[in-house]
Enzyme design. Structure first.
Site, mmCIF file in Angstrom:
data_model
loop_
_atom_site.group_PDB
_atom_site.id
_atom_site.type_symbol
_atom_site.label_atom_id
_atom_site.label_comp_id
_atom_site.label_asym_id
_atom_site.label_seq_id
_atom_site.Cartn_x
_atom_site.Cartn_y
_atom_site.Cartn_z
ATOM 1 N N LYS A 145 -23.856 -26.019 15.447
ATOM 2 C CA LYS A 145 -22.920 -26.748 14.575
ATOM 3 C C LYS A 145 -23.593 -27.014 13.241
ATOM 4 O O LYS A 145 -24.706 -27.527 13.207
ATOM 5 C CB LYS A 145 -22.526 -28.083 15.220
ATOM 6 C CG LYS A 145 -22.166 -28.015 16.703
ATOM 7 C CD LYS A 145 -20.789 -27.461 16.918
ATOM 8 C CE LYS A 145 -20.501 -27.062 18.359
ATOM 9 N NZ LYS A 145 -20.446 -28.145 19.309
ATOM 10 N N ALA A 193 -23.674 -31.025 26.717
ATOM 11 C CA ALA A 193 -24.524 -30.093 27.479
ATOM 12 C C ALA A 193 -24.917 -30.613 28.857
ATOM 13 O O ALA A 193 -24.918 -29.857 29.827
ATOM 14 C CB ALA A 193 -25.762 -29.758 26.650
ATOM 15 N N LYS A 205 -16.401 -32.227 13.535
ATOM 16 C CA LYS A 205 -16.151 -33.328 14.482
ATOM 17 C C LYS A 205 -17.381 -34.240 14.623
ATOM 18 O O LYS A 205 -17.258 -35.402 15.015
ATOM 19 C CB LYS A 205 -15.658 -32.804 15.830
ATOM 20 C CG LYS A 205 -16.669 -31.955 16.575
ATOM 21 C CD LYS A 205 -17.300 -32.710 17.669
ATOM 22 C CE LYS A 205 -18.549 -32.148 18.255
ATOM 23 N NZ LYS A 205 -19.236 -30.984 17.911
ATOM 24 N N ASN A 208 -24.243 -38.153 18.518
ATOM 25 C CA ASN A 208 -23.908 -38.731 17.206
ATOM 26 C C ASN A 208 -23.281 -40.110 17.380
ATOM 27 O O ASN A 208 -23.607 -41.060 16.678
ATOM 28 C CB ASN A 208 -22.945 -37.809 16.452
ATOM 29 C CG ASN A 208 -23.645 -36.568 15.940
ATOM 30 O OD1 ASN A 208 -24.450 -36.642 15.020
ATOM 31 N ND2 ASN A 208 -23.365 -35.428 16.559
ATOM 32 N N LYS A 254 -32.266 -33.420 17.871
ATOM 33 C CA LYS A 254 -31.903 -33.734 16.482
ATOM 34 C C LYS A 254 -30.418 -34.049 16.360
ATOM 35 O O LYS A 254 -29.582 -33.424 17.013
ATOM 36 C CB LYS A 254 -32.219 -32.526 15.579
ATOM 37 C CG LYS A 254 -33.698 -32.190 15.517
ATOM 38 C CD LYS A 254 -34.417 -33.185 14.646
ATOM 39 C CE LYS A 254 -35.918 -33.018 14.688
ATOM 40 N NZ LYS A 254 -36.650 -34.214 14.329
HETATM 41 N N1 LIG Z 1 -26.297 -30.783 23.365
HETATM 42 C C1 LIG Z 1 -24.988 -30.626 23.358
HETATM 43 O O1 LIG Z 1 -24.229 -31.282 24.087
HETATM 44 C C2 LIG Z 1 -24.402 -29.591 22.477
HETATM 45 C C3 LIG Z 1 -25.093 -29.054 21.422
HETATM 46 N N2 LIG Z 1 -24.485 -28.153 20.609
HETATM 47 C C4 LIG Z 1 -25.142 -27.631 19.428
HETATM 48 O O2 LIG Z 1 -26.270 -26.841 19.812
HETATM 49 C C5 LIG Z 1 -27.243 -26.908 18.775
HETATM 50 C C6 LIG Z 1 -28.574 -27.258 19.359
HETATM 51 O O3 LIG Z 1 -28.430 -28.505 20.020
HETATM 52 P P1 LIG Z 1 -29.214 -28.824 21.354
HETATM 53 O O4 LIG Z 1 -29.419 -27.578 22.166
HETATM 54 O O5 LIG Z 1 -28.567 -29.981 21.986
HETATM 55 O O6 LIG Z 1 -30.594 -29.282 20.711
HETATM 56 P P2 LIG Z 1 -32.037 -29.312 21.346
HETATM 57 O O7 LIG Z 1 -32.816 -30.226 20.468
HETATM 58 O O8 LIG Z 1 -32.021 -29.575 22.817
HETATM 59 O O9 LIG Z 1 -32.557 -27.809 21.165
HETATM 60 C C7 LIG Z 1 -32.829 -27.273 19.908
HETATM 61 C C8 LIG Z 1 -33.941 -26.262 20.082
HETATM 62 O O10 LIG Z 1 -34.150 -25.592 18.841
HETATM 63 C C9 LIG Z 1 -35.551 -25.487 18.625
HETATM 64 N N3 LIG Z 1 -35.771 -25.384 17.180
HETATM 65 C C10 LIG Z 1 -35.585 -26.329 16.251
HETATM 66 N N4 LIG Z 1 -35.904 -25.875 15.036
HETATM 67 C C11 LIG Z 1 -36.301 -24.593 15.196
HETATM 68 C C12 LIG Z 1 -36.750 -23.581 14.311
HETATM 69 N N5 LIG Z 1 -36.855 -23.808 13.010
HETATM 70 N N6 LIG Z 1 -37.039 -22.376 14.817
HETATM 71 C C13 LIG Z 1 -36.926 -22.135 16.151
HETATM 72 N N7 LIG Z 1 -36.510 -23.058 17.034
HETATM 73 C C14 LIG Z 1 -36.206 -24.260 16.566
HETATM 74 C C15 LIG Z 1 -36.107 -26.767 19.194
HETATM 75 O O11 LIG Z 1 -37.486 -26.628 19.462
HETATM 76 C C16 LIG Z 1 -35.275 -26.918 20.454
HETATM 77 O O12 LIG Z 1 -35.825 -26.203 21.540
HETATM 78 C C17 LIG Z 1 -26.754 -27.945 17.769
HETATM 79 O O13 LIG Z 1 -26.178 -27.281 16.673
HETATM 80 C C18 LIG Z 1 -25.709 -28.719 18.544
HETATM 81 O O14 LIG Z 1 -24.727 -29.273 17.710
HETATM 82 C C19 LIG Z 1 -23.235 -27.702 20.854
HETATM 83 C C20 LIG Z 1 -22.513 -28.180 21.896
HETATM 84 C C21 LIG Z 1 -23.039 -29.173 22.773
HETATM 85 O O1 LIG Z 2 -21.468 -30.755 19.823
HETATM 86 C C1 LIG Z 2 -21.420 -31.422 20.817
HETATM 87 C C2 LIG Z 2 -20.315 -31.300 21.780
HETATM 88 O O2 LIG Z 2 -19.510 -30.207 21.499
HETATM 89 C C3 LIG Z 2 -22.466 -32.420 21.088
HETATM 90 O O3 LIG Z 2 -22.288 -33.507 20.244
HETATM 91 P P1 LIG Z 2 -23.512 -34.455 19.959
HETATM 92 O O4 LIG Z 2 -24.475 -33.636 19.112
HETATM 93 O O5 LIG Z 2 -22.938 -35.645 19.254
HETATM 94 O O6 LIG Z 2 -24.119 -34.788 21.291
#
Ligand SMILES: NC(=O)C1=CN([C@@H]2O[C@H](COP(=O)(O)OP(=O)(O)OC[C@H]3O[C@@H](n4cnc5c(N)ncnc54)[C@H](O)[C@@H]3O)[C@@H](O)[C@H]2O)C=CC1
Ligand SMILES: O=C(CO)COP(=O)(O)O
Length: 288
Positions: free
Chosen positions: A23, A56, A113, A178, A209
């Protein structure tokens, strides 16, 4: 993301396909760039997006699955052939995928969102209850749609009713990070011991993050550059709160009686506003 794409140039097979679950957007002087557009541009491959009401931990946790937790998402695609491959990869009994021929629409929903989820967190932190939260979420959806269509006129209205639209908005405004951090930000400010978003992120997210604050700043750059701020009172208020210009209690100020929900600027087929934003009555924003 741009750095990662650049590192991958020349290392990807020509017939590779991509899908972004990320996102956010990049703001450039000549306009915004979605993550899918960045991937396609740097790597010269098709990029779909996967977006949905997907917290997630509810998808990954074995226990949640056993309890019957169901999640749904869309694959926003330009190439149906590639989308069908991706659907096979992602779909499981507990993770239902539908296909949507609107990459930009799905991605804009997933990105924007997060700003509304910050507003939901402010409302929760203030203890304003379900009526206020629903009002904020509805205004948020209106601004998400108006802003998305102003930038990308081909985005479809129906997209906002897909899993990536209203459903993801609801899930994130109730269960996302968030919301959680914005609630803590508000409670700390109200207790007279303010904490920054960075400090709360470190305290509450265990190394993860926040996306919403970054996105709010990115979107606000665009609103300022195009003189659209008055048309997006919720986005603008959230940005003023996260930047410290106004307190979290300002989150509902602009929705006082007499200020109707804003519909965003009217745009022509190229996404150019047809009426100057200044003609609208600016919503009231508290500066105290
Ligand atoms: N956690 C959730 O519920 C959801 C997350 N997302 C989206 O997924 C994306 C990632 O979120 P999460 O997986 O939750 O975060 P997270 O923090 O669990 O994972 C992010 C990963 O990216 C790695 N990373 C960060 N900067 C980096 C770089 N410069 N180069 C290589 N790797 C790097 C980090 O080390 C970490 O392993 C975000 O855009 C978030 O909005 C989408 C839907 C749901
Ligand atoms: O993008 C998300 C759900 O689709 C996760 O939202 P948050 O980053 O606020 O946990």
């Amino acid at each position: 993301m741009r750095g990662i794409c650049k590192q991958l140039i020349g290392k990807i097979k020509r017939d590779a396909i991509a899908v972004s679950l990320t996102k956010g957007m990049r703001v450039r002087t000549d306009g915004p760039q979605l993550i899918s557009q960045m991937v396609s541009k740097y790597l010269n491959i098709d990029c779909s997006v996967l977006m949905g009401a997907n917290i997630a931990k509810d998808i990954g946790a074995e226990q949640a699955r056993r309890r019957g937790v169901l999640s749904e998402a869309v694959i926003g695609f330009a190439s149906l052939e590639n989308a069908l491959v991706l659907k096979k990869l992602f779909q499981t009994k507990y993770f239902r995928i539908s296909l949507l021929p609107d990459v930009a629409g799905a991605e804009m929903c997933g990105t924007l969102k997060n700003i509304v989820a910050l507003a939901a967190g402010f409302v929760d932190g203030l203890g304003l209850g379900p009526n206020s939260k629903a009002t904020i979420m509805r205004q948020g959806l209106i601004e998400m749609r108006a802003f998305s269509k102003a930038l990308y006129p081909t985005i479809r209205d129906e997209t906002f009713f897909e899993p990536c639209g209203m459903a993801d908005l609801i899930a994130t405004c109730y269960g996302g990070r968030n919301r959680l951090v914005a609630e803590a930000f508000t409670k700390a400010a109200m207790a007279g011991a303010p904490k920054s978003f960075d400090a709360l992120e470190a305290e509450l997210l265990n190394g993860q993050k926040l996306q919403g604050v970054l996105t709010s700043n990115e979107v606000q750059e665009i609103l300022k550059a195009r003189d659209w701020e008055a048309d997006y009172p919720l986005f603008t208020t959230v940005n003023r709160i996260v930047s410290g210009a106004v307190p979290p209690s300002a989150v509902t100020d602009f929705m006082t009686v007499g200020s109707e929900p804003q519909e965003g600027p009217a745009v022509d087929a190229n996404g150019i506003p047809v009426a100057p934003a200044k003609k609208r009555t600016p919503p009231l924003l508290s500066s105290t």
